[in-house]
Design a protein around this motif. Structure first.
Motif, PDB file in Angstrom:
ATOM      1  N   GLY A  63     -13.501   9.806  -1.055  1.00 50.11           N
ATOM      2  CA  GLY A  63     -13.005   9.120   0.139  1.00 50.11           C
ATOM      3  C   GLY A  63     -11.845   8.178  -0.096  1.00 50.11           C
ATOM      4  O   GLY A  63     -11.400   7.504   0.839  1.00 50.11           O
ATOM      5  N   ARG A  64     -11.342   8.100  -1.333  1.00 50.67           N
ATOM      6  CA  ARG A  64     -10.187   7.233  -1.572  1.00 50.67           C
ATOM      7  C   ARG A  64      -8.949   7.898  -0.996  1.00 50.67           C
ATOM      8  O   ARG A  64      -8.626   9.031  -1.351  1.00 50.67           O
ATOM      9  N   PRO A  65      -8.216   7.233  -0.104  1.00 49.16           N
ATOM     10  CA  PRO A  65      -7.038   7.859   0.510  1.00 49.16           C
ATOM     11  C   PRO A  65      -5.882   7.995  -0.480  1.00 49.16           C
ATOM     12  O   PRO A  65      -5.770   7.220  -1.431  1.00 49.16           O
ATOM     13  N   VAL A  66      -5.057   8.986  -0.247  1.00 47.59           N
ATOM     14  CA  VAL A  66      -3.810   9.125  -0.989  1.00 47.59           C
ATOM     15  C   VAL A  66      -2.875   8.013  -0.540  1.00 47.59           C
ATOM     16  O   VAL A  66      -2.728   7.746   0.646  1.00 47.59           O
ATOM     17  N   ARG A  67      -2.268   7.355  -1.504  1.00 46.51           N
ATOM     18  CA  ARG A  67      -1.293   6.303  -1.187  1.00 46.51           C
ATOM     19  C   ARG A  67       0.107   6.849  -1.462  1.00 46.51           C
ATOM     20  O   ARG A  67       0.405   7.255  -2.580  1.00 46.51           O
ATOM     21  N   ALA A  68       0.932   6.842  -0.422  1.00 52.27           N
ATOM     22  CA  ALA A  68       2.274   7.419  -0.539  1.00 52.27           C
ATOM     23  C   ALA A  68       3.327   6.370  -0.228  1.00 52.27           C
ATOM     24  O   ALA A  68       3.187   5.592   0.713  1.00 52.27           O
ATOM     25  N   MET A  69       4.383   6.354  -1.033  1.00 55.01           N
ATOM     26  CA  MET A  69       5.525   5.490  -0.771  1.00 55.01           C
ATOM     27  C   MET A  69       6.597   6.318  -0.074  1.00 55.01           C
ATOM     28  O   MET A  69       6.973   7.389  -0.546  1.00 55.01           O
ATOM     29  N   VAL A  70       7.063   5.831   1.066  1.00 49.74           N
ATOM     30  CA  VAL A  70       8.131   6.511   1.811  1.00 49.74           C
ATOM     31  C   VAL A  70       9.456   5.896   1.396  1.00 49.74           C
ATOM     32  O   VAL A  70       9.668   4.692   1.544  1.00 49.74           O
ATOM     33  N   VAL A  71      10.348   6.735   0.868  1.00 48.67           N
ATOM     34  CA  VAL A  71      11.628   6.235   0.371  1.00 48.67           C
ATOM     35  C   VAL A  71      12.775   7.036   0.988  1.00 48.67           C
ATOM     36  O   VAL A  71      12.596   8.150   1.470  1.00 48.67           O
ATOM     37  N   ASN A  77      -7.463   9.665   5.055  1.00 48.50           N
ATOM     38  CA  ASN A  77      -6.995  10.365   3.860  1.00 48.50           C
ATOM     39  C   ASN A  77      -5.626   9.920   3.358  1.00 48.50           C
ATOM     40  O   ASN A  77      -5.214  10.336   2.282  1.00 48.50           O
ATOM     41  N   LEU A  78      -4.920   9.084   4.136  1.00 52.90           N
ATOM     42  CA  LEU A  78      -3.542   8.783   3.755  1.00 52.90           C
ATOM     43  C   LEU A  78      -3.110   7.387   4.193  1.00 52.90           C
ATOM     44  O   LEU A  78      -3.307   6.992   5.346  1.00 52.90           O
ATOM     45  N   GLU A  79      -2.501   6.645   3.260  1.00 53.09           N
ATOM     46  CA  GLU A  79      -1.872   5.360   3.539  1.00 53.09           C
ATOM     47  C   GLU A  79      -0.413   5.449   3.110  1.00 53.09           C
ATOM     48  O   GLU A  79      -0.096   6.030   2.072  1.00 53.09           O
TER      49      GLU A  79
END
Length: 292
Positions: A118-126, A166-168
């Protein structure tokens, strides 16, 4: 004209990205589909080494459709997940969640082996300034999470946004790099509005754009303005000023107004779907691009 622009706040923004890169699993990089190479910050390859990568060809509706497909193949051949999107209309946005899961499949599998569920994927938007990051995030989230604008520099600091379980996303300011080794890169960025227009001589920029369009999409200009090609870009800009009645007081032509009109027509897509770079002759690919 020499095209260079690197305001001081970008150094701070780059430092902030370096500090936060260890917190994320995935880098979602937005590029402008009209200039996919010029709109990729080469620093991102170094900052994101070892991280999963996803490239979004944003503003794909403004770019040549056939070229979009060619650029998709180019990135996929380099082992980079890629997708055409139009953040304003929402086209392509629904497909992103599935690609995120594919790009981070190894990370998700490692978490499961460790009992982390259940840990969400952490994504950096660049992305570079004015590439449409804030519009993309708002479209992806389905609500207004960030400020948007049609000029560079709207996003000033970082911001965490939870999209779903699922996503941050970590939104970051648009940054360029300290020096463009190839002036063509700076020129292309100026064309799409990723540099500050206030530091640019717009008449010269318009003439440079006319020179490029004459080679790549000559009918786009003649069809839009109902004129024939002149023997120089300067004379062509004069004809645009005349046919669009861009006058100063009296009968003098206002070339600055004509230049602004041409650039606005290009940036908004009124000249048609145009791509200025070809994947058949891209610049050298860094080693990082071959890693997910």
């Amino acid at each position: 004209m020499n095209y260079q622009w690197y305001p001081g706040h970008m150094t701070k923004a780059r430092r902030m990205m370096q500090e936060n890169i260890k917190l994320i699993d995935l880098i979602i990089e937005l590029v402008d589909a009209r200039v996919p190479v010029a709109s990729r910050n080469p620093d991102i390859d170094g900052l994101g080494k070892g991280k999963s990568r996803l490239v979004l060809l944003n503003k794909s509706d403004l770019a040549d459709a056939a070229c979009n497909k060619a650029w998709m193949r180019y990135f996929e051949d380099k082992g980079i997940f890629a997708l055409e999107v139009n953040s304003k209309s929402g086209s392509g946005i629904k497909a992103i969640n599935g690609l995120v899961q594919k790009a981070c499949a190894e990370k998700i599998a490692r978490d499961r082996k460790r009992g982390i569920v259940g840990r969400p994927v952490r994504a950096m938007v660049v992305g570079i300034p004015n590439v449409g990051k804030s519009t993309f995030i708002n479209s992806f989230a389905g609500k207004a999470c960030t400020r948007t604008g049609n000029k560079p520099g709207v996003t000033k600091g970082k911001q965490w946004i939870r999209l779903n379980k699922n996503l941050e996303l970590l939104d970051t300011p648009g940054i360029l790099w300290p020096k463009f080794e190839d002036n063509l890169v700076g020129m292309h960025l100026a064309f799409i509005g990723s540099m500050n227009d206030e530091i640019i001589i717009m008449e010269e920029l318009a003439c440079d754009l006319l020179d490029v369009l004459r080679k790549l999409y000559p009918d786009a200009v003649t069809g839009r303005y109902g004129i024939s090609w002149e023997d120089s870009a300067a004379r062509m800009l004069t004809e645009i000023a005349r046919c669009r009645k861009c006058f100063l007081k009296g009968e003098s032509l206002d070339l600055k107004k004509a230049a602004d009109l041409l650039l606005d027509d290009f940036r908004s897509g009124r000249l048609g779907r145009i791509t200025l770079e070809s994947p058949e002759s891209p610049p050298p690919v860094s080693e990082q691009e071959n890693e997910r």
